[in-house]
Write an enzyme that holds these catalytic residues in place. Structure first.
Site, short mmCIF file in Angstrom:
data_model
loop_
_atom_site.label_atom_id
_atom_site.label_comp_id
_atom_site.label_asym_id
_atom_site.label_seq_id
_atom_site.Cartn_x
_atom_site.Cartn_y
_atom_site.Cartn_z
N ARG A 1 -58.24 -79.02 -3.79
CA ARG A 1 -58.94 -78.82 -5.06
C ARG A 1 -58.77 -77.35 -5.47
O ARG A 1 -58.63 -76.48 -4.62
CB ARG A 1 -60.41 -79.18 -4.93
N LYS B 1 -65.78 -80.16 -0.51
CA LYS B 1 -66.73 -81.10 -1.11
C LYS B 1 -67.40 -81.96 -0.04
O LYS B 1 -68.59 -82.25 -0.13
CB LYS B 1 -66.00 -81.99 -2.11
N HIS C 1 -57.98 -81.46 -11.82
CA HIS C 1 -57.57 -82.27 -10.68
C HIS C 1 -56.13 -82.76 -10.76
O HIS C 1 -55.66 -83.42 -9.83
CB HIS C 1 -58.49 -83.49 -10.55
N ARG D 1 -53.95 -81.91 -7.71
CA ARG D 1 -54.32 -82.69 -6.52
C ARG D 1 -53.77 -84.12 -6.65
O ARG D 1 -53.20 -84.66 -5.70
CB ARG D 1 -55.84 -82.69 -6.37
N HIS E 1 -60.58 -87.01 2.26
CA HIS E 1 -61.44 -88.09 1.78
C HIS E 1 -62.28 -88.65 2.92
O HIS E 1 -61.76 -88.91 4.01
CB HIS E 1 -60.60 -89.24 1.19
N TYR F 1 -54.02 -94.44 -4.59
CA TYR F 1 -52.63 -94.02 -4.74
C TYR F 1 -51.64 -95.00 -4.11
O TYR F 1 -50.44 -94.83 -4.24
CB TYR F 1 -52.43 -92.64 -4.10
#
Length: 329
Positions: free
Chosen positions: A199, A222, A274, A277, A300, A309
């Site tokens: 990020r 995050k 974003h 990313r 994640h 994805y």
């Protein structure tokens, strides 16, 4: 248990749920009265009714929000922001007694915010914040009533379009930054994000100590977990040299957005921060990378996020050609 006291009275002494539960003791003039009382208490217990119920909890919603903040919110990165948001919800509702909040009251707030232009995702977050207050305080035995909005459902969201840059667009963007941006950090930060899937804020937080052994280590992420991603020797050395010279990266997102606008590359609203990313992740999968490795690289917490994805994988694309209903014509 019923026993006779030296005073001549009869005392009931019992615990409704065994050792460690609330103890009830009461004295009567006769044994018969004591037996009736004992039967009454145990009868109420079987009906799950308290013999000596506590007074109604009339603490306001804001009082509970303050309790939640002291117990949990103060430890969250966005705790102060959540607290302000929760207090705004309470104000809209008229700051009622927390136990009297109803689904209808929250739904009225949500409808009002939708009309004001708030996004569905934001309002789902608001519902989650309020649920967390009730659920956390119930776990801590700060409240003895159930979450009154537990049955309110989240708003169903359409899957968000994930934009990514083609190789040609990436080259064009980097050239635009090089030619027009006066910011000394934005070109390198852009390449770091493209090379690692970081990020923008994670890349900006890099310090020299985070650039070690051919890897960039991202902290204060995050998810709250640090992660390290290997990079090319050239990018590794350039990052070390840059940080030795400047000490740290400065806030450069605005400069990136200006360069992106200058490039003429069009993206869906709200995705400029974003897109780098998403571009890393999309090209990673299209070039044959596996989703499990991608999950670790992106940090994640759930594979579900990374699976967005998966449709870009080469075998997925080739099967679309091989198995479509026109392939045998």
């Amino acid at each position: 248990m019923i026993r006779k006291l030296p005073s001549g009275k009869w005392q009931v002494d019992l615990r409704t749920d065994g050792r460690g539960s609330k103890r009830i003791r009461k004295s009567f003039n006769s044994k018969a009265e004591a037996k009736r009382f004992e039967a009454f208490v145990m009868g109420k217990r079987s009906e799950q009714q308290a013999w000596n119920p506590s007074k109604a909890d009339n603490r306001t919603l804001k009082q509970l929000i303050k309790l939640w903040f002291n117990a949990k919110g103060v430890h969250l990165k966005d705790g102060e922001r959540r607290k302000r948001c929760l207090e705004a919800i309470a104000d809209y509702m008229g700051n009622p007694a927390a136990r009297t909040v109803t689904p209808t009251l929250f739904l009225a707030y949500r409808a009002h915010k939708l009309q004001e232009g708030a996004s569905k995702k934001t309002l789902n977050n608001h519902l989650g914040y309020l649920n967390a207050v009730y659920n956390q305080l119930h776990r801590l035995n700060e409240i003895d009533f159930d979450n009154p909005i537990r049955n309110v459902e989240m708003i169903r969201l359409d899957e968000r379009e994930l934009s990514w840059l083609t190789i040609e667009q990436i080259r064009h963007l980097l050239k635009t930054i090089e030619e027009f941006s006066q910011n000394p950090h934005v070109h390198l930060l852009t390449r770091i994000c493209l090379a690692t899937g970081a990020r923008w804020g994670e890349a900006e937080n890099l310090q020299l100590r985070h650039v070690q052994e051919g890897k960039l280590t991202f902290v204060n992420t995050k998810s709250g977990k640090s992660r390290s991603v290997p990079v090319s020797k050239e990018l590794f050395e350039e990052t070390r040299t840059h940080l030795r010279k400047h000490g740290a990266f400065s806030f450069s997102l605005s400069a990136f957005r200006r360069a992106l606008a200058k490039s003429g590359i069009e993206l869906p609203s709200g995705q400029s921060a974003h897109v780098l990313r998403h571009s890393f992740a999309s090209h990673f999968v299209m070039n044959g990378g596996d989703v499990v490795s991608l999950q670790r690289i992106l940090g994640h917490s759930s594979i579900t996020m990374t699976m967005r994805y998966a449709h870009l994988a080469p075998d997925h694309l080739s099967k679309a050609i091989a198995y479509n209903p026109l392939c045998c014509d």
